[in-house]
Design an enzyme around this catalytic site. Sequence first.
Site, PDB file in Angstrom:
ATOM      1  N   SER A 180       0.790  -1.229   0.000  1.00 13.55           N
ATOM      2  CA  SER A 180       0.000   0.000   0.000  1.00 13.55           C
ATOM      3  C   SER A 180       0.824   1.283   0.000  1.00 13.55           C
ATOM      4  O   SER A 180       0.328   2.320  -0.429  1.00 13.55           O
ATOM      5  CB  SER A 180      -0.954  -0.002   1.192  1.00 13.55           C
ATOM      6  OG  SER A 180      -0.258  -0.212   2.395  1.00 13.55           O
ATOM      7  N   HIS A 208      -5.476  -3.503  -2.319  1.00 15.22           N
ATOM      8  CA  HIS A 208      -5.176  -2.537  -3.389  1.00 15.22           C
ATOM      9  C   HIS A 208      -5.148  -3.198  -4.767  1.00 15.22           C
ATOM     10  O   HIS A 208      -4.724  -2.564  -5.741  1.00 15.22           O
ATOM     11  CB  HIS A 208      -3.840  -1.843  -3.121  1.00 15.22           C
ATOM     12  CG  HIS A 208      -3.930  -0.847  -2.006  1.00 15.22           C
ATOM     13  ND1 HIS A 208      -4.418   0.424  -2.186  1.00 15.22           N
ATOM     14  CD2 HIS A 208      -3.644  -0.960  -0.693  1.00 15.22           C
ATOM     15  CE1 HIS A 208      -4.399   1.071  -1.029  1.00 15.22           C
ATOM     16  NE2 HIS A 208      -3.942   0.247  -0.097  1.00 15.22           N
ATOM     17  N   LYS A 239     -12.132   0.346  -1.120  1.00 14.39           N
ATOM     18  CA  LYS A 239     -11.243   1.117  -2.011  1.00 14.39           C
ATOM     19  C   LYS A 239     -11.853   1.103  -3.414  1.00 14.39           C
ATOM     20  O   LYS A 239     -12.795   1.848  -3.667  1.00 14.39           O
ATOM     21  CB  LYS A 239      -9.829   0.548  -1.941  1.00 14.39           C
ATOM     22  CG  LYS A 239      -9.242   0.619  -0.517  1.00 14.39           C
ATOM     23  CD  LYS A 239      -7.806   0.170  -0.465  1.00 14.39           C
ATOM     24  CE  LYS A 239      -7.298  -0.091   0.934  1.00 14.39           C
ATOM     25  NZ  LYS A 239      -7.186   1.091   1.785  1.00 14.39           N
TER      26      LYS A 239
END
Length: 391
Positions: A180, A208, A239
């Site tokens: 990240s 991610h 996300k």
Amino acid sequence: MKGFEYLEEEIREWKELGTYRPLTELESDQDSKVTIQGQRVIQLSSNNYLGLTTHPRLKKAALEAVEKYGAGTGSVRTIAGTFSMHEEFERKLADFKHTEAALVFQSGFTANVGVLSSILTDQDVVISDALNHASIIDGIRLTKAGRRIYKHVDMDDLEKALKETEGARTRLVVTDGVFSMDGDVAPLPDIVELCEKYDALVMVDDAHASGVMGKNGRGTVDHFNLHGRVHIQVGTLSKAIGVLGGYVAGPSVLRDYLIHRARPFLFSTSHPPAVTAACKAAIDVLLEEPELVERLWENTRMFKKGLHDLGFQTGKSETPITPVMVGDDALAMKFSDELLEEGVYAQGIVYPTVAKGEARVRTIVTAGHSKEDLERALEAFARAGRKLGII
Ligand code: PMP
């Protein structure tokens, strides 16, 4: 306040060092531009990779779910908080990930903590990359299993750890799929091969990578074509998926076990209907609008090239997360402030989130950025970088 003098003292030190930060307030929706302190600025700090936080299909699904089922669920999943839509979404997610089953947690953080703290005992060993996310570290802190940290993406060190821990009942190797803070990708094929050689389990945190890598954003397991060879996939719905929550995708036996033993799952109320309905809509968007992921990567390539051409150091990033390396904590914060003045929100990241001497401004481009947004952002980086002597 009396009794908290020791906290005040520490905060005073942060202020002197220039690392104290009030929270940044967004006064608008979360899009490629946001309003901060009354100013419209280009957003380069959000994990809203595909712009789904404001996608019409997600908003519509959330509104309809509120109308039909209400604002909250009133209970944990194991008592009266499992609605049909929770189960439907988990089946959809398992199909999407090509796994037997999936289970949703309140956040990616609690998904990692829930898995790691529940499935291992003192007969087991967890082997973890040195740069794994804080939620993996905290999950490991909560297990009684032995622990071994291997050097970041260092396969020789991982093999050493696997050799040294032979004899344990279960060895679980854990890695972020995409790291990240640096945006580099774990060497998952090598990790899987080593784990097959030494009979260890593999867990990947695709926080991610979901919505970013692989076909339709299925994640790193799909990107490397490792379906069926990674035992546990963890990730976030907060996300690229654009909503809130975490998930564990894997075999049904794992799901069953977690339902009975993962404490964040057992003891925390289930997601509101709006959250689950919007997550379901997000998977439909990933399946039906693959051009969003393509645009994300086009923007990523353009922005990275622009930063390199300007002479910035961007580390080993291979993904939309691009750190602009600065080194000094206070300078990173100053750089971030200058960028804001220039109309770009890119947050400075300093110790303890990253190691001392590795402070940076972290940028994340999204599918929602226009070419013009990115050109303007690069101009701002050029001006601020030159002013502070970073380039
Ligand atoms: N794992 C990684 C690698 C992350 O970057 C994050 C988010 N910072 C999480 C887990 C936690 O996800 P969430 O925000 O959904 O709790």
